[in-house]
Design an enzyme around this catalytic site. Structure first.
Site, PDB file in Angstrom:
ATOM      1  N   ALA A 106       0.862  -1.194   0.000  1.00 22.10           N
ATOM      2  CA  ALA A 106       0.000   0.000   0.000  1.00 22.10           C
ATOM      3  C   ALA A 106       0.892   1.236   0.000  1.00 22.10           C
ATOM      4  O   ALA A 106       0.782   2.119   0.843  1.00 22.10           O
ATOM      5  CB  ALA A 106      -0.942  -0.011   1.201  1.00 22.10           C
TER       6      ALA A 106
ATOM      7  N   HIS B  47       6.997   5.949   1.381  1.00 25.72           N
ATOM      8  CA  HIS B  47       7.774   4.794   0.928  1.00 25.72           C
ATOM      9  C   HIS B  47       8.691   5.179  -0.236  1.00 25.72           C
ATOM     10  O   HIS B  47       9.859   4.771  -0.284  1.00 25.72           O
ATOM     11  CB  HIS B  47       6.842   3.664   0.460  1.00 25.72           C
ATOM     12  CG  HIS B  47       6.039   3.034   1.549  1.00 25.72           C
ATOM     13  ND1 HIS B  47       4.677   3.134   1.596  1.00 25.72           N
ATOM     14  CD2 HIS B  47       6.409   2.301   2.633  1.00 25.72           C
ATOM     15  CE1 HIS B  47       4.227   2.469   2.659  1.00 25.72           C
ATOM     16  NE2 HIS B  47       5.254   1.964   3.307  1.00 25.72           N
TER      17      HIS B  47
ATOM     18  N   SER C  70       0.171   3.731   5.344  1.00 26.42           N
ATOM     19  CA  SER C  70      -0.742   2.913   4.554  1.00 26.42           C
ATOM     20  C   SER C  70      -2.109   2.821   5.224  1.00 26.42           C
ATOM     21  O   SER C  70      -3.137   2.660   4.553  1.00 26.42           O
ATOM     22  CB  SER C  70      -0.162   1.504   4.374  1.00 26.42           C
ATOM     23  OG  SER C  70       1.088   1.567   3.714  1.00 26.42           O
ATOM     24  N   ARG C  71      -2.134   2.934   6.539  1.00 28.21           N
ATOM     25  CA  ARG C  71      -3.397   2.868   7.272  1.00 28.21           C
ATOM     26  C   ARG C  71      -4.295   4.074   6.982  1.00 28.21           C
ATOM     27  O   ARG C  71      -5.515   4.001   7.216  1.00 28.21           O
ATOM     28  CB  ARG C  71      -3.133   2.769   8.772  1.00 28.21           C
ATOM     29  CG  ARG C  71      -2.407   1.498   9.181  1.00 28.21           C
ATOM     30  CD  ARG C  71      -2.032   1.523  10.657  1.00 28.21           C
ATOM     31  NE  ARG C  71      -1.177   0.405  11.007  1.00 28.21           N
ATOM     32  CZ  ARG C  71      -1.603  -0.759  11.450  1.00 28.21           C
ATOM     33  NH1 ARG C  71      -2.906  -0.958  11.576  1.00 28.21           N
ATOM     34  NH2 ARG C  71      -0.767  -1.732  11.755  1.00 28.21           N
TER      35      ARG C  71
END
Length: 280
Positions: free
Chosen positions: A31, A36, A187-188
């Protein structure tokens, strides 16, 4: 770009060029977002190629529902990585492949740093982190590995793991990347509603307010200030706010000259758990 699901095939591909190239490694649970990409970009700038693992690790989740709901977007992740300039290998194994059909955590003696903050609230979490990071580092055998400072305690755990395992890799901590509203990229965040995402700004705003007042107020006063900010927010439930020594991660109640301190937050937006921290 090459995508590998088998560790041995990845090792063979990397060994074929190991003598000529340095390898930077970025472990992720997929995700992917700009945070990232900043890690991968730094890995590519400091090495001849980068390996990005995309693997949702079951042994570091203490909540089965959280594991099940964690976003999995491999095709989009690969497409995003293709936008970067440089040689990138993707390692996306199954759990059985990486764990060799034995999906259990090892136990590590990290010392006191594992007993603070996340260690208090997520039983077995750092054993799961250590297990998967050890497996990934041994599969990739990189020169350097890159971790974001949003998981600051995890970063220190990984450094301790490398020491315990006697691995020849340099661990690099990279700055937190934030959304335009100040929320730490995660990602959450994809699981947040629009109102939750906006309400989550209380986390970074509180950390910034504590930082701005760090020289003027005592730690008990700063703790009270932070907790009040979360009481005033109806959408975000505070799990913990702590001010800790950066070197030991020990929660402190008094400032001492010569030490460096950091504020840490864990909070819930509905079922979604968010963490953040800031150097004070």
């Amino acid at each position: 770009m090459k995508v590998f699901t088998n560790a041995e095939n990845l090792r063979q591909a990397l060994m074929a060029q190991k003598d000529k190239k340095t390898i930077g490694f970025v472990p992720t649970m997929g995700a992917l977002h700009k945070g990232h990409l900043s890690l991968v970009s730094q890995a590519l700038s400091e090495n001849d190629c980068a390996v990005v693992s995309i693997f949702v690790n079951p042994t570091q989740f203490d909540n089965a529902g959280d594991l099940k709901k964690y976003p999995r977007t491999l095709d989009k992740d690969v497409a995003l990585l293709k936008t970067l300039q440089g040689t990138v290998y993707v390692f996306a194994p199954t759990a059985n492949e990486l764990y060799n059909n034995a999906i259990v955590s090892r136990h590590f003696n990290y010392g006191p740093i594992a007993k603070e903050m996340e260690g208090k609230h997520r039983d077995g979490h750092f054993d799961g982190v250590g297990t998967v990071v050890s497996l990934l580092l041994k599969a990739v055998n990189p020169n350097k590995a890159y971790f974001g400072q949003k998981d600051f305690q995890q970063l220190q755990i990984v450094k301790k793991l490398v020491e315990l395992e006697k691995l020849s890799v340099k661990i690099i901590g990279c700055p937190i990347v934030r959304e335009e509203n100040g929320v730490a990229m995660s990602s959450r965040n994809k699981r947040l509603t629009k109102s939750q995402f906006e309400a989550a700004t209380v986390i970074s705003k509180t950390l910034k307010e504590v930082k701005d007042n760090f020289e003027k107020m005592s730690i008990p006063q700063l703790n009270a200030l932070a907790k009040q900010r979360f009481k005033d927010n109806k959408h975000i439930e505070l799990e913990y706010f702590e001010i800790a020594n950066e070197a030991t991660l020990k929660t402190v109640q008094r400032k001492r000259k010569g030490n460096k301190y950091r504020g840490f937050v864990a909070a819930f937006a509905g079922e979604v758990r968010l963490i953040d921290n800031m150097h004070l």
